[in-house]
Design an enzyme around this catalytic site. Structure first.
Site, PDB file in Angstrom:
ATOM      1  N   GLN A 180      37.479 -66.550 -69.785  1.00  0.00           N
ATOM      2  CA  GLN A 180      38.184 -65.459 -69.982  1.00  0.00           C
ATOM      3  C   GLN A 180      38.425 -64.469 -68.585  1.00  0.00           C
ATOM      4  O   GLN A 180      39.386 -63.644 -68.516  1.00  0.00           O
ATOM      5  CB  GLN A 180      37.938 -64.614 -71.010  1.00  0.00           C
ATOM      6  CG  GLN A 180      37.856 -65.296 -72.406  1.00  0.00           C
ATOM      7  CD  GLN A 180      39.369 -65.616 -72.867  1.00  0.00           C
ATOM      8  OE1 GLN A 180      40.363 -64.773 -72.291  1.00  0.00           O
ATOM      9  NE2 GLN A 180      39.370 -66.267 -73.995  1.00  0.00           N
ATOM     10  N   CYS A 334      37.703 -70.367 -82.388  1.00  0.00           N
ATOM     11  CA  CYS A 334      37.024 -71.563 -82.844  1.00  0.00           C
ATOM     12  C   CYS A 334      36.076 -71.076 -83.933  1.00  0.00           C
ATOM     13  O   CYS A 334      35.568 -72.088 -84.627  1.00  0.00           O
ATOM     14  CB  CYS A 334      36.100 -71.636 -81.588  1.00  0.00           C
ATOM     15  SG  CYS A 334      36.786 -71.140 -79.831  1.00  0.00           S
TER      16      CYS A 334
HETATM   17  C1  LIG Z   1      38.221 -70.663 -75.045  1.00  0.00           C
HETATM   18  C2  LIG Z   1      36.786 -70.668 -74.402  1.00  0.00           C
HETATM   19  C3  LIG Z   1      35.988 -71.279 -74.586  1.00  0.00           C
HETATM   20  C4  LIG Z   1      36.185 -72.864 -74.743  1.00  0.00           C
HETATM   21  O1  LIG Z   1      37.222 -73.526 -73.830  1.00  0.00           O
HETATM   22  P1  LIG Z   1      37.730 -74.920 -74.129  1.00  0.00           P
HETATM   23  O2  LIG Z   1      38.663 -75.277 -72.864  1.00  0.00           O
HETATM   24  O3  LIG Z   1      38.812 -74.548 -75.193  1.00  0.00           O
HETATM   25  O4  LIG Z   1      36.847 -75.781 -74.649  1.00  0.00           O
HETATM   26  C5  LIG Z   1      34.722 -71.372 -74.134  1.00  0.00           C
HETATM   27  N1  LIG Z   1      34.328 -69.983 -73.770  1.00  0.00           N
HETATM   28  C6  LIG Z   1      35.213 -68.934 -73.882  1.00  0.00           C
HETATM   29  C7  LIG Z   1      34.770 -67.441 -73.348  1.00  0.00           C
HETATM   30  C8  LIG Z   1      36.592 -69.251 -74.261  1.00  0.00           C
HETATM   31  O5  LIG Z   1      37.329 -68.170 -74.315  1.00  0.00           O
END
Ligand SMILES: *Cc1c(COP(=O)(O)O)cnc(C)c1O
Length: 392
Positions: A180, A334
């Site tokens: 992020q 998720c």
């Molecule tokens: C979206 C996210 C993930 C997962 O990333 P993907 O590329 O979708 O596997 C992991 N950590 C954080 C903090 C996220 O926001």
């Protein structure tokens, strides 16, 4: 499709049209395998090289420190399981935080079934970890500390530089889930002394299915990881599989754009977020979750006391009127199928009832003020309606 006011940019972002344009030729005319030795392949190889440089430049890394993956989840698995496997001679203790993304938490829980011990640090009511608690948790057999840069639910920014320093003083490696942070704020792996970092294209205007792991190759900590996916020896043997050339080009372009436009976007989005937050806080019984000084500019996570967040989300995305669909979120995308309250908010001390009253508004560069005006009016109305139901 019905028009949508999209305030769920921490779940995923739309593709920037310039990113799409950059990747398009590699989905159509030049579909070559970047490892083929004919001219067609060499051309693909060259653009991958450029993209790798663009990714490296965004975080201050060298090109040989970038491993392309399918995203952050894969990068996290590669990093944490890899360190566990290669450094278990030194010890079997890992430190992480209760508010991490499930990609980190579940990988750590898996390792616990394989004989590793994991310390899950608590956070304060503001979402920040206590550096003294980290110091106490570190042991001679600690091999890895994994702390996220920016929290996906609250936007809270951890003191990464200090955490990395304490970790190195204890002789362990430091990894950060910067999914992020990268592309939205300045992240420099040398400035912060990071050993392993993951990033994901779809969180900053590239498509889903492409990301990268930074693996430090320069001193002081040259990290050695084993391969988890075996095959043709791609990505310096760490991650085999034919390269996702269009995805890689897209990620490179998104990184290039981030370098150029980060400051302008940040200023604009912060102003929008602050406006949205200030207006929504005027609704009685509303409060902000997370430290507001150490917080990324694009998020506000708000608690509307007594208002069920699921009902609020449904209310805002109702199709019966002429309003656009408003996309916001409770918890992270998720975990949205689960009926558990957010583990991030409960770790910050919110009780279960309150944790079910919270909504995350995450803004992006394509949002504008008129959209927020609609959202503010609708959230106020929906809050009133839902509260009235409670007291019937
Ligand atoms: C979206 C996210 C993930 C997962 O990333 P993907 O590329 O979708 O596997 C992991 N950590 C954080 C903090 C996220 O926001």
């Amino acid at each position: 499709m019905k028009s949508v006011i999209y305030l769920d940019n921490n779940a995923t972002t739309p593709i920037d049209p310039r990113v799409l344009e950059a990747m398009m030729p590699y989905l159509t005319n030049n579909f070559a395998n970047a490892n083929s030795t004919h001219q067609f392949g060499v051309e693909a190889y060259e653009v991958v090289k450029t993209a790798r440089k663009q990714v490296a430049d965004l975080i201050g890394a060298e090109t040989n420190e970038i491993i392309f993956t399918s995203g952050s989840t894969e990068a996290i698995n590669l990093a944490i399981k890899g360190v566990a496997e290669n450094y278990s001679d030194k010890g079997k203790h890992i430190v992480t935080v209760k508010t991490e993304h499930h990609a980190v938490l579940d990988t750590c829980q898996y390792l616990e079934t394989k004989g590793f011990e994991v310390t899950y640090l608590p956070v304060g009511t503001d979402g920040l970890i206590d550096l003294q608690a980290l110091k106490t948790a570190l042991r001679p057999d600690t091999i890895l500390v994994s702390v996220m840069y920016v929290n996906n639910e609250t936007g809270v920014i951890q003191p990464i530089k200090q955490i990395a320093q304490l970790t190195h003083e204890a002789g362990a490696l430091f990894m950060t889930d910067a999914t992020q942070a990268v592309g939205k704020m300045t992240v420099n792996v040398n400035e912060d002394n990071i050993d392993l970092l993951c990033l994901s294209g779809h969180k900053f205007y590239a498509p889903k299915g492409i990301g990268a792991l930074f693996v430090r190759q320069r001193r002081p900590n040259r990290v050695k990881l084993p391969a988890l996916i075996h095959g043709g020896g791609h990505e310096r043997g760490l991650r085999s599989g034919t390269l996702n050339v269009p995805g890689i080009i897209a990620l490179g372009k998104a990184c290039e754009l981030a370098v150029k436009e980060m400051k302008t976007n940040a200023d604009r989005i912060r102003e929008l977020r602050d406006y949205l937050e200030a207006e929504l806080l005027k609704i009685p019984g509303t409060s902000v979750n997370g430290n507001t000084d150490y917080r990324l500019y694009n998020v506000t996570n708000l608690c509307f006391k007594g208002v069920d967040s699921e009902a609020m989300i449904m209310g805002l995305s109702e199709m019966e009127n002429d309003l656009p669909l408003m996309a916001v979120s409770n918890g992270s995308a998720c975990t949205s199928t689960s009926i558990e309250p957010s583990h991030v908010l409960t770790a910050m001390g919110l009780n279960e009832f309150l944790a079910f009253n919270c909504i995350r508004f995450s803004l992006g560069k394509f949002n504008h003020r008129e959209e927020l005006e609609v959202v503010i009016a609708e959230v106020s109305k929906t809050t009133d309606n839902l509260r009235a139901l409670n007291f019937r």
